[in-house]
Design a protein around this motif. Sequence first.
Motif, mmCIF file in Angstrom:
data_model
loop_
_atom_site.group_PDB
_atom_site.id
_atom_site.type_symbol
_atom_site.label_atom_id
_atom_site.label_comp_id
_atom_site.label_asym_id
_atom_site.label_seq_id
_atom_site.Cartn_x
_atom_site.Cartn_y
_atom_site.Cartn_z
ATOM 1 N N PHE A 6 8.443 3.693 2.977
ATOM 2 C CA PHE A 6 9.948 3.050 2.969
ATOM 3 C C PHE A 6 9.948 1.621 2.467
ATOM 4 C CE2 PHE A 6 9.914 6.587 5.980
ATOM 5 C CZ PHE A 6 10.400 7.401 5.063
ATOM 6 N N THR A 7 8.434 0.956 2.613
ATOM 7 C CA THR A 7 8.524 -0.491 2.517
ATOM 8 C C THR A 7 8.829 -0.863 0.819
ATOM 9 O OG1 THR A 7 6.952 -0.678 3.993
ATOM 10 C CG2 THR A 7 6.979 -2.393 2.695
ATOM 11 N N ALA A 8 9.328 -1.934 0.788
ATOM 12 C CA ALA A 8 9.781 -2.644 -0.473
ATOM 13 C C ALA A 8 8.681 -3.272 -1.206
ATOM 14 C CB ALA A 8 10.868 -3.428 -0.597
ATOM 15 N N ILE A 9 8.336 -3.076 -2.416
ATOM 16 C CA ILE A 9 7.370 -3.589 -3.363
ATOM 17 C C ILE A 9 7.539 -4.878 -4.012
ATOM 18 C CG2 ILE A 9 5.805 -3.327 -5.453
ATOM 19 C CD1 ILE A 9 6.333 -0.231 -4.541
ATOM 20 N N ARG A 10 6.852 -5.808 -3.969
ATOM 21 C CA ARG A 10 7.119 -7.114 -4.755
ATOM 22 C C ARG A 10 7.373 -6.675 -6.131
ATOM 23 N NH1 ARG A 10 2.069 -11.501 -3.695
ATOM 24 N NH2 ARG A 10 1.393 -9.965 -5.219
ATOM 25 N N ASP A 11 8.488 -7.432 -6.642
ATOM 26 C CA ASP A 11 9.115 -7.263 -8.008
ATOM 27 C C ASP A 11 7.920 -7.306 -9.033
ATOM 28 O OD1 ASP A 11 11.435 -7.276 -6.597
ATOM 29 O OD2 ASP A 11 12.257 -9.025 -7.181
ATOM 30 N N GLU A 12 6.983 -8.257 -9.007
ATOM 31 C CA GLU A 12 6.007 -8.481 -9.946
ATOM 32 C C GLU A 12 4.904 -7.388 -9.773
ATOM 33 O OE1 GLU A 12 4.829 -11.468 -6.799
ATOM 34 O OE2 GLU A 12 6.815 -10.508 -7.472
ATOM 35 N N PHE A 70 -0.104 -20.374 23.538
ATOM 36 C CA PHE A 70 0.670 -19.176 22.673
ATOM 37 C C PHE A 70 0.482 -19.605 21.105
ATOM 38 C CE2 PHE A 70 3.033 -18.723 26.830
ATOM 39 C CZ PHE A 70 2.523 -17.409 26.843
ATOM 40 N N ALA A 71 -0.309 -18.814 20.273
ATOM 41 C CA ALA A 71 -0.503 -19.347 19.027
ATOM 42 C C ALA A 71 0.042 -18.262 18.085
ATOM 43 C CB ALA A 71 -2.189 -19.530 18.617
ATOM 44 N N PHE A 72 1.094 -18.257 17.537
ATOM 45 C CA PHE A 72 1.868 -17.476 16.634
ATOM 46 C C PHE A 72 1.448 -17.734 15.265
ATOM 47 C CE2 PHE A 72 4.727 -17.745 20.284
ATOM 48 C CZ PHE A 72 5.076 -16.536 20.626
ATOM 49 N N THR A 73 1.624 -16.548 14.398
ATOM 50 C CA THR A 73 1.504 -16.747 12.993
ATOM 51 C C THR A 73 2.088 -15.526 12.465
ATOM 52 O OG1 THR A 73 0.035 -17.107 11.067
ATOM 53 C CG2 THR A 73 -0.572 -15.620 12.639
ATOM 54 N N TRP A 74 2.844 -15.800 11.249
ATOM 55 C CA TRP A 74 3.169 -14.716 10.250
ATOM 56 C C TRP A 74 1.984 -14.220 9.349
ATOM 57 C CZ3 TRP A 74 7.451 -11.696 11.311
ATOM 58 C CH2 TRP A 74 8.330 -12.336 11.818
ATOM 59 N N VAL A 75 1.997 -12.845 9.175
ATOM 60 C CA VAL A 75 1.023 -12.462 8.308
ATOM 61 C C VAL A 75 1.766 -11.686 7.268
ATOM 62 C CG1 VAL A 75 -0.978 -11.071 7.705
ATOM 63 C CG2 VAL A 75 -1.011 -12.397 9.845
ATOM 64 N N VAL A 76 1.923 -12.038 6.036
ATOM 65 C CA VAL A 76 2.909 -11.629 4.824
ATOM 66 C C VAL A 76 2.190 -11.110 3.758
ATOM 67 C CG1 VAL A 76 4.654 -13.201 5.569
ATOM 68 C CG2 VAL A 76 3.098 -13.867 3.717
ATOM 69 N N ASP A 77 2.774 -10.427 2.747
ATOM 70 C CA ASP A 77 2.308 -9.803 1.708
ATOM 71 C C ASP A 77 1.264 -8.893 1.945
ATOM 72 O OD1 ASP A 77 4.312 -11.506 0.186
ATOM 73 O OD2 ASP A 77 2.698 -13.135 -0.368
#
Length: 597
Positions: free
Chosen positions: A458-464, A431-438
């Motif tokens: 409705f997804t928030a945007i990175r402040d920068e 079982f190989a988990f990973t988060w994919v972010v950004d």
Amino acid sequence: MDTMEGLHRSQYCAEVSEADNGKEVVLCGWVERRRDHGGLIFIDLRDRTGIVQVVASPDYETVSFKKAEQVRTEYVLVVRGVVRMRDTDTVNPKMKTGTIEIRCEELRILNSSKTPPFYIEDNIDVDEKIRLKYRYLDLRRPEMQNNLIMRHKVKHAMRTFLNEHGFIDIETPELCKSTPEGARDYLVPSRVNDGKFYALPQSPQIFKQLLMISGMDRYYQIARCFRDEDLRADRQPEFTQLDMEMSFMNQEDILLLVEQMVHYIFKETLGHDVALPIHRMTWDYAMENYGSDKPDIRFDMKFTDITDLVRDTEFKVFRSVVDNGGQVKAINVKGYAGIPRRELDGLVEYVNAYGAKGLAWICFMEDGTLKSQVKKFLGEETLQAIGEKCGSQTGDLVLMIADKPAVVAASLGELRKEMGRRTNSIDENKFAFTWVVDFPMFEYSEEEKRYVAMHHPFTAIRDEDLDKLETDPGHVYAKAYDLVLNGVELGGGSLRIYQQDIQQRVFKAIGLTPEEADQKFGFLLRAFEFGAPPHGGLAFGLDRMIMLMLKRKSIRDVIAFPKTQNAIDPMSEAPSEVTKKQLHELHIQLEEDLVKK
């Protein structure tokens, strides 16, 4: 037929054990098989827990013995008898109850059965359409019952964890307003509101955000969702998801809580320890190295960008791609240089299916030579440089694709997975988990000629990145995250927009006028005027998660009554035609009836 009058089941079949030796029990179930040995009749009685052997003899009880002679496979019985130990030479170590049997004192036939269209046993070779048509029989098979029991255990573990962490289970409506952003809605005509329709929810997204505004700061629901879309092995028109939303938590808080929940679920149901913290990578990294935002990290074989090595070569195919903004990437397949030419030609056809126009290859042979169909165009020196950059050694195979970045990602990504299968590089027990972010906030739709939300609007945007919203939407990144297991998206979510002005700007970026935004989402925008808290959440595909946990190939194996890939139920024959009276009450007239007029 007999009845159960006067008899009450004392326990399930496989719960009978040596500790019950000499006790009277009452068992109910189906006949797995019947064996007549003259003066003795052996019946394997099955229920959802397993099988126990029942022995009938005229020496025990004459009437029941005569009934046992009538019994056939899948008859429904209730048996009263005494537990006794088997003789040593008749012990069956493959059965949980293999050391005991039931001496039949009373047998009642509650119902007979026709001969089933397939054997009620595991590992049957039967067309899935037949299994789905007779799903109630398919679900008698132990492996299918175990799948549904596992589903129950996973849901129970989810509820237990979330209840203990302050979450509240709240139901949201299943008759909703249609908001066609994304997959197609299933529409439900309103009988009492002429010409108007409800939509079945694709997710409880807006309602759970409203719950955060209402102050219910930790919500969850095991929700039914509906999408009218083309189906694959891991898709159904109706599906179940664990839906969660939290207020006053940042992304790190949410990811850590979800990791703890996943660890708890796998430990409680499979006895498996998920290693924490779960590995993370950005969307850009995933696409650059795996060509997918749901990478299978059970094996290596990452992409290598060799664009710079071939930019100035005489090979026109590569040069034209690079000159037009494309790229050339490669994967290194360890120990596969001896691949037959016929198999190489087959790989060319394989990548064609994913948009690639061709496939170049280099075989680094065991004798130190190299073979390549592009050797005369690139030269041995360049091929050696490519091999060095890819980390190739003697015996390895390098596969290269040149095209637009999106085509390279899709085709080389699928080729990577295929080569992982062919080289047995994938550990099926892992079982190989990973988060994919950004994730990017938007992706450009060639069909609609506009930007659309990659997750949802409705997804928030990175402040920068807020300053790029109007000027450079293609480079705006979101506070979004997906949890991936073995190359399959388990679930995804994000922090949410909770300020009305930012939400309006996002609607504008995807081409919605203020009037359209108000018409579709006005009730949400108005709610933002009354103190919306920072919030975020995610949803897990329950069917998909259980499919992966049980190592099944299709989610249809873990759903009690699934649809086919054409969204049809062969058992109940849904969808079906309805009467003209029903259509009239709903103010609906079919096109074919209009033509007849």
